[in-house]
Design a protein around this motif. Structure first.
Motif, short mmCIF file in Angstrom:
data_model
loop_
_atom_site.label_atom_id
_atom_site.label_comp_id
_atom_site.label_asym_id
_atom_site.label_seq_id
_atom_site.Cartn_x
_atom_site.Cartn_y
_atom_site.Cartn_z
N ASP A 189 0.67 -5.08 1.71
CA ASP A 189 0.60 -3.70 2.18
C ASP A 189 2.00 -3.11 2.25
N PRO A 190 2.28 -2.08 1.47
CA PRO A 190 3.65 -1.57 1.40
C PRO A 190 4.05 -0.80 2.67
N PRO A 191 5.34 -0.59 2.86
CA PRO A 191 5.78 0.20 4.02
C PRO A 191 5.18 1.60 3.96
N PRO A 192 4.84 2.17 5.12
CA PRO A 192 4.29 3.53 5.14
C PRO A 192 5.26 4.53 4.53
N TYR A 193 4.72 5.50 3.84
CA TYR A 193 5.49 6.61 3.27
C TYR A 193 6.49 6.15 2.22
N SER A 194 6.34 4.95 1.72
CA SER A 194 7.22 4.48 0.67
C SER A 194 6.56 4.71 -0.68
N HIS A 195 7.31 4.47 -1.74
CA HIS A 195 6.76 4.64 -3.08
C HIS A 195 6.17 3.34 -3.61
N TYR A 196 6.18 2.32 -2.80
CA TYR A 196 5.68 1.03 -3.25
C TYR A 196 4.15 1.01 -3.23
N LEU A 197 3.59 0.22 -4.13
CA LEU A 197 2.15 0.09 -4.24
C LEU A 197 1.65 -1.11 -3.44
N GLY A 198 0.37 -1.08 -3.09
CA GLY A 198 -0.27 -2.23 -2.48
C GLY A 198 -0.91 -3.11 -3.54
N TYR A 199 -1.10 -4.39 -3.19
CA TYR A 199 -1.66 -5.33 -4.16
C TYR A 199 -2.66 -6.26 -3.49
N TRP A 200 -3.63 -6.70 -4.31
CA TRP A 200 -4.63 -7.66 -3.86
C TRP A 200 -4.63 -8.87 -4.81
N GLY A 201 -4.93 -10.02 -4.24
CA GLY A 201 -5.17 -11.18 -5.06
C GLY A 201 -6.62 -11.24 -5.51
#
Length: 119
Positions: A98-110
């Motif tokens: 789970d990426p930091p809030p309000y960041s441009h990073y995406l979340g990922y699932w296995g």
């Protein structure tokens, strides 16, 4: 692109223990909150445990006192130690980044790992 891969699932008797691992690729693991979710047949996916980038933890009421989530930032890996397992713990366990809030990073699932608690 971040790869997320779970391992450690299997068949265990009630009262037994399992340790799940979630290995991630990339160099930004330590800024993500990491979580374990599970999905039982016919049920919605639910949060089991979560650990923030700072190490704070949160557990579902159903697993408090039995499961422990931890992370090793040097190995880009998060763990879920599951003790005193019950049949109702059966399901597919998924790791989430789970990426930091309000960041441009995406979340990922296995892809998930199956845990079956049965005698």
């Amino acid at each position: 692109q971040v790869q997320v891969e779970e391992s450690g699932g299997g068949l265990v008797q009630p009262g037994g223990s399992l340790r799940l691992s979630c290995a991630t690729s990339g160099s930004i693991f330590n800024i993500y909150a990491m979580g374990w979710y599970r999905q039982a047949p016919g049920k919605q996916r639910e949060l089991v445990a979560q650990i923030t980038s700072g190490g704070s933890t949160n557990y579902a009421d159903s697993v408090k006192g039995r499961f422990i989530i931890s992370r090793d930032n040097a190995k880009n890996t998060v763990y879920l130690q599951m003790n005193s397992l019950k049949p109702e713990d059966t399901g597919v366990y998924y790791c989430n980044a789970d990426p930091p809030p309000y960041s441009h990073y995406l979340g990922y699932w296995g892809q998930g790992t199956q845990v079956t608690v049965s005698s």
